[in-house]
Design a protein around this motif. Structure first.
Motif, mmCIF file in Angstrom:
data_model
loop_
_atom_site.group_PDB
_atom_site.id
_atom_site.type_symbol
_atom_site.label_atom_id
_atom_site.label_comp_id
_atom_site.label_asym_id
_atom_site.label_seq_id
_atom_site.Cartn_x
_atom_site.Cartn_y
_atom_site.Cartn_z
ATOM 1 N N ARG A 172 -23.930 65.550 11.892
ATOM 2 C CA ARG A 172 -22.897 64.613 11.431
ATOM 3 C C ARG A 172 -23.493 63.678 10.386
ATOM 4 N NH1 ARG A 172 -18.201 64.737 14.324
ATOM 5 N NH2 ARG A 172 -18.327 65.934 16.257
ATOM 6 N N GLU A 173 -24.727 63.280 10.596
ATOM 7 C CA GLU A 173 -25.391 62.426 9.614
ATOM 8 C C GLU A 173 -25.531 63.157 8.288
ATOM 9 O OE1 GLU A 173 -27.373 58.826 8.389
ATOM 10 O OE2 GLU A 173 -25.903 59.390 9.917
ATOM 11 N N ARG A 177 -14.697 57.955 -0.551
ATOM 12 C CA ARG A 177 -15.955 58.709 -0.458
ATOM 13 C C ARG A 177 -16.635 58.778 -1.834
ATOM 14 N NH1 ARG A 177 -18.780 61.875 3.498
ATOM 15 N NH2 ARG A 177 -20.658 62.539 2.412
ATOM 16 N N ALA A 198 -11.877 58.664 8.504
ATOM 17 C CA ALA A 198 -13.076 58.675 9.345
ATOM 18 C C ALA A 198 -13.947 59.889 9.052
ATOM 19 C CB ALA A 198 -12.683 58.657 10.819
ATOM 20 N N SER A 222 -17.349 60.875 12.078
ATOM 21 C CA SER A 222 -17.342 60.563 13.514
ATOM 22 C C SER A 222 -16.266 61.298 14.284
ATOM 23 C CB SER A 222 -17.151 59.052 13.699
ATOM 24 O OG SER A 222 -15.913 58.635 13.139
ATOM 25 N N SER A 270 -13.429 61.082 18.730
ATOM 26 C CA SER A 270 -14.762 60.655 18.335
ATOM 27 C C SER A 270 -15.819 61.452 19.063
ATOM 28 C CB SER A 270 -14.938 59.159 18.627
ATOM 29 O OG SER A 270 -14.804 58.914 20.006
ATOM 30 N N ALA A 296 -15.717 59.094 5.852
ATOM 31 C CA ALA A 296 -16.525 57.878 5.867
ATOM 32 C C ALA A 296 -17.805 58.038 6.677
ATOM 33 C CB ALA A 296 -15.706 56.707 6.417
ATOM 34 N N ASP A 297 -17.673 58.526 7.915
ATOM 35 C CA ASP A 297 -18.859 58.590 8.770
ATOM 36 C C ASP A 297 -18.948 59.860 9.604
ATOM 37 O OD1 ASP A 297 -16.907 58.189 10.688
ATOM 38 O OD2 ASP A 297 -17.521 56.144 11.182
ATOM 39 N N PRO A 306 -23.167 60.463 17.772
ATOM 40 C CA PRO A 306 -23.842 60.805 16.517
ATOM 41 C C PRO A 306 -24.762 62.014 16.703
ATOM 42 C CG PRO A 306 -23.979 58.440 16.976
ATOM 43 C CD PRO A 306 -23.461 59.093 18.217
ATOM 44 N N ARG A 324 -22.233 62.900 6.661
ATOM 45 C CA ARG A 324 -21.975 61.513 6.256
ATOM 46 C C ARG A 324 -22.732 61.148 4.981
ATOM 47 N NH1 ARG A 324 -23.908 56.491 6.313
ATOM 48 N NH2 ARG A 324 -25.937 57.118 7.136
ATOM 49 N N THR A 325 -23.947 61.618 4.846
ATOM 50 C CA THR A 325 -24.793 61.221 3.716
ATOM 51 C C THR A 325 -24.783 62.224 2.565
ATOM 52 O OG1 THR A 325 -26.734 62.258 4.753
ATOM 53 C CG2 THR A 325 -26.330 59.921 5.235
#
Length: 370
Positions: free
Chosen positions: A9-10, A49, A250, A256, A2, A253-254, A5, A13-14
Motif C-alpha cells: 500500500r505504501e 494526486r 482515499a 487505505s 479500510s 491519497a493514501d 498499512p 501511496r508513494t
C-alpha cells in the motif's frame, strides 16, 4: 473499507507514476446513463494526486454507455455495428466530460485510442509508448480508451482492465489503481452474502477458493477481468490497488482502501513483457519433453532438435507459442525462422543442419516461460 498499512500500500501511496483505470459502472447513474458529474468528482481526486507530485494516466471506459442516450437507445447494444456507432458518439461525450472536468484545474486533456492490435505489434506498441510519454512530458492528462469504433471485438481488453495493465507497463508506471463499483476483492459475490473481504493478495495462494464473476450489463469486465488484470500487472512488477470509485479520494491519497496486490520483486523488462502478455502469437511449436525441460527449467534456447511439430503461418521475428506434447503452452518467444523453413528441419541436430539454420529457433533472450 479500510485496511492496516502494508509495504505494498505504501508503494501505491508513494508512486510517482500512476495509471488509474475507471470502469463503465463508475461513470453511470442508477439507470445506467452516463453521468458527467461522476467524471468531475473523479477528476478532483486525480487532480489532488497530481498536485501531490504524481504523473497520472487515465484509462477510461464508458464510451459505449455515453453514446446510448444521444442515439436514443434504451439499453446497451448487443450487435457489433451498433456498439461501434455508440462508441463513436459516446467517445466525443466522454472526452468532452474529461476535458471540462480538468478545465477547472487548467489542465489540458489528450485522447489516446488503442486496439489490441496496436499493443500486440511492436512498432505500434512503441509509438503508443512515445505518445503517452510525450503527453506526460508536456503536462497533459492522457485519457486512454479502447478504440471501440474499429475493434472487431469490443471486449477484447475486458472493459479496459487488461488494457490498463498493459498501459501501466507501457509507461513504466509505479502503480495501477483499478476503480469501479466494487470496493475490493471478495472470495465470492458479496451481493449474495457470506463473502469475505481480501485486503491483500501477496501471491496466487491467497486466491485459493476465490470465485470471481463476470461483468454487468453496461460494463464487460467484472471481477474475473479485474483479477486477471491485477495479477498480470503485479507479475510484471507493478503494485495494484482495486477499490471503489466512490473511494477514489482515499485510494489515490493514501491507498487505505480496497485490495492491494503485491508486485513481483523485480520489474519485467519491456521486451519480455511484450512477448509474454502483449504480442499476438501467429503460430505454435510442439516440443519434446527434453526441450520443455531445457526451455522452462534451465532457461536455454530452443533448438530445432527439440521441436516435433510446427503449426501456423509465421515469419522470422514473429511471436509463437511453445507447447508441450500434451498441448499445454509452456512458453512464448520470438522465432528466428519462417514456418516453412523450420518445418523442414524439426528434430534435426545442429550438426545435420545447413550453416544458415544453426541459430536457435528461439533464443533464450527472446523466450519467456509461462
Amino acid at each position: 473499507m479500510s485496511s492496516a498499512p502494508s509495504p505494498h500500500r505504501e508503494g501505491v501511496r508513494t508512486a510517482r507514476s500512476v495509471v488509474v483505470k475507471i470502469g463503465t459502472t463508475a461513470l453511470t447513474d442508477a439507470k445506467g446513463m452516463f453521468d458527467a458529474t461522476r467524471v468531475a468528482a473523479l477528476a478532483e481526486a486525480i487532480e489532488a494526486r497530481m498536485r501531490a507530485g504524481s504523473d497520472v494516466v487515465i484509462v477510461s471506459s464508458g464510451a459505449i454507455a455515453a453514446g446510448i442516450e444521444p442515439l436514443g437507445l434504451s439499453r446497451r447494444p448487443t450487435d457489433l455495428a451498433t456498439k461501434q456507432a455508440a462508441a463513436s458518439v459516446g467517445q466525443v461525450a466522454l472526452v468532452n466530460a474529461w476535458t471540462a472536468a480538468f478545465d477547472r484545474f487548467d489542465r489540458t486533456v489528450g485522447q489516446v485510442l488503442l486496439t489490441a492490435h496496436d499493443i500486440s505489434m511492436r512498432v505500434q506498441h512503441t509509438n503508443a509508448q512515445r505518445t503517452l510519454d510525450r503527453l506526460r512530458a508536456l503536462h497533459a492528462v492522457a485519457i486512454v480508451n479502447e478504440n471501440d469504433t474499429v475493434a472487431t471485438n469490443e471486449i477484447r481488453f475486458g472493459d479496459n482492465d487488461r488494457l490498463s495493465a498493459l498501459v501501466a507497463h507501457l509507461v513504466g508506471a509505479d502503480a495501477l489503481v483499478l476503480l469501479s463499483d466494487i470496493d475490493g476483492l471478495y472470495d465470492s459475490d458479496p451481493r449474495k452474502g457470506n463473502a469475505h473481504f481480501i485486503s491483500e493478495v501477496a501471491g496466487t495462494d491467497d486466491l485459493d477458493g476465490v470465485i470471481a464473476g463476470g461483468g454487468s450489463r453496461l460494463g464487460t469486465g467484472g471481477m474475473a477481468s479485474k483479477l486477471s488484470s491485477a495479477l498480470l500487472a503485479a507479475d510484471a512488477g507493478v503494485p495494484v490497488l482495486l477499490a471503489a470509485a466512490a473511494d477514489a479520494g482515499a485510494a489515490l491519497a493514501d491507498a487505505s482502501v480496497g485490495t492491494v496486490f503485491a508486485p513481483r520483486p523485480e520489474r519485467m523488462s519491456s521486451r519480455r513483457f511484450w512477448v509474454r502478455y502483449a504480442a499476438e502469437s501467429t503460430g505454435a511449436l510442439m516440443l519434446d519433453d527434453g526441450a520443455v525441460h531445457a526451455v522452462v527449467k534451465r532457461r536455454r534456447s530452443l533448438l530445432p532438435a527439440g521441436i516435433t511439430e510446427v503449426s501456423g503461418r509465421f515469419h522470422g521475428g514473429d511471436v509463437v507459442e511453445l507447447r508441450g506434447l500434451d498441448g499445454t503452452v509452456v512458453a512464448r518467444g520470438v522465432v528466428a525462422y519462417d514456418a516453412a523453413e523450420l518445418a523442414a528441419v524439426v528434430g534435426r541436430s545442429r550438426e545435420d543442419l545447413p550453416a544458415e539454420m544453426r541459430r536457435p529457433a528461439v533464443h533464450a533472450d527472446d523466450l519467456v516461460a509461462v
